[in-house]
Write a protein that holds these residues in place. Sequence first.
Motif, short mmCIF file in Angstrom:
data_model
loop_
_atom_site.label_atom_id
_atom_site.label_comp_id
_atom_site.label_asym_id
_atom_site.label_seq_id
_atom_site.Cartn_x
_atom_site.Cartn_y
_atom_site.Cartn_z
N GLY A 82 0.79 -1.22 0.00
CA GLY A 82 0.00 0.00 0.00
C GLY A 82 0.82 1.27 0.00
O GLY A 82 2.01 1.29 -0.31
N THR A 83 0.16 2.35 0.40
CA THR A 83 0.74 3.68 0.34
C THR A 83 2.05 3.80 1.11
O THR A 83 3.05 4.32 0.59
CB THR A 83 -0.27 4.70 0.91
N LEU A 84 2.07 3.32 2.34
CA LEU A 84 3.24 3.54 3.18
C LEU A 84 4.46 2.76 2.68
O LEU A 84 5.60 3.21 2.85
CB LEU A 84 2.92 3.18 4.63
N ILE A 85 4.24 1.59 2.06
CA ILE A 85 5.38 0.85 1.51
C ILE A 85 5.99 1.63 0.36
O ILE A 85 7.21 1.76 0.26
CB ILE A 85 4.93 -0.55 1.05
N CYS A 86 5.16 2.16 -0.52
CA CYS A 86 5.68 2.95 -1.64
C CYS A 86 6.37 4.21 -1.13
O CYS A 86 7.44 4.59 -1.63
CB CYS A 86 4.55 3.33 -2.59
N ASP A 87 5.79 4.86 -0.14
CA ASP A 87 6.39 6.08 0.40
C ASP A 87 7.74 5.80 1.03
O ASP A 87 8.71 6.54 0.80
CB ASP A 87 5.45 6.71 1.42
N ARG A 88 7.84 4.74 1.82
CA ARG A 88 9.12 4.39 2.44
C ARG A 88 10.15 4.01 1.40
O ARG A 88 11.34 4.34 1.52
CB ARG A 88 8.92 3.26 3.43
#
Length: 512
Positions: free
Chosen positions: A282-288
């Motif tokens: 999700g979002t947080l994996i891509c952001d990290r």
Amino acid sequence: MRVIRFWLEHRTEVLALLGQHVLLAGLSTLVAAAFAVPLGIAAAHRPRLGAPLVALANAVQTVPSLAMFGFLLPLPVFGGIGSRTAIVALTLYALLPILRTTITGITGIDRSVREAGIALGMTPRQLLWQVELPLAIPSIVSGLRIAAVVAVGSATIAAAVGAGGLGEYIYRGLAMVDTTVILAGAIPAATLALLVDLALWWAERRSTRRHARHTLRGPLAVAATFGLLALTAWGVLAWRATDVVVVGSKNFAEQLVLGEIVAQTIERDAGLRVDRRLNLGGTLICDRALAAGDIDVYVEYTGTALTAVFGQPLGTSRADVTRTVRDLYARTGRALLPPLGFDNTFAMLVRGADARARGLRSIDDAAREAPRWRAAFGFEFLDRPDGYTGLARAYGIRLAEPPSSMDLSLTYRALASGKVDLIAGDATSGLIRALDLVALDDTRAYFPPYDAVPVARSETLLRHPEMRRAIEGLAGRITAAHMREMNYRVEALRQPPADVARAFLAGEIVIH
């Protein structure tokens, strides 16, 4: 059979993913053996050391796979996205069975056998190499067998962090709700696990019949050799050429299409090589991954960045949200590029038949029916600040029972089949049209704007200004109608995201 036809049409990709799967499972098992066998030997001779080691390995086994990846992602050396993180996680899971069977194999040797060796004048080293380990080999091979089969099965999860393998097809199939693609990954993975189990069963039977000295040195030499190979492979996997741009995406159909559009645009207009890390979590994996430098660019949504990434309060002004998000990204060494041209806000969806029969037009209308309804939402929607909790408070929604959580792609089918009555989907989803669903009006303007915007590492843009120019060429070109049509082709017509992206860039997707 459609699965066989799919394998034949994608045989090059299937073989590549199978090779990645074997590498992930095999390397992690061998690294685990290189650590667990010596530790098991030490623990068998020193029980005070063995108890905490086994307890620690047991604790690792209780951590769910996706949670393990979440713990590893922020780590500077062992984390990030890609093969390194997957190998670390799979190695940790493989430690326990090898450790336990090594301890069991050593401690299970009859005391009289050891005493006979000591009576013959053997040193502790000679006793270990010539007596204990040869007798423990069948038990150790049994542990390797369990660890290898578990690694093959668990390696499918590695696709969630961009490590490749047959899990790519499973996640892609879930995103597209395509059983054929899911089976294209699941069947080879299951077959590989059975073959590994059969091969190691044969090795276990063979080692049981032969307790000769050379049966000892062979496995230990292999473990040591592959331990060195693992370190070498680690360095290779960690290295990435500076002229390769890594494009990421989240794990649903629209993101796969957008990831391909960005990747193909960079290849065509900037002339750069592109490594695709699509279908991440999700979002947080891509952001990290972007913050850590594991990917260079992916498409985000302004409302998601505002609330889920930066934890800011909801905003309804498109200009204010975009300006705030741009400033927040700039402080962290990342750049918000011009919007692609469409707003993919959350859409509260109901069945078309229910909407027409009950006159459902807005979320207020749904709130009136909610006490008799069941709902299902994606994992992110249940947790994020602009998700269900705030929506229920804003509209006074009171469901008959707490909403279920499931993969976002599956919620559409659950709604259409009557399993649930309300879901939160994407306004541009092709399944809305395909499954005769209706999006309810957000009359209270609860959801912030979700303009699709590429986000890139500033360092990469400075190193490759041609990449910035290429991506900026997409600004304003993808309308909501274009995105709905492309999603429809992927989700309903089962067209590959790469082909749909290629058709859009070639001007073949015309909206009248």
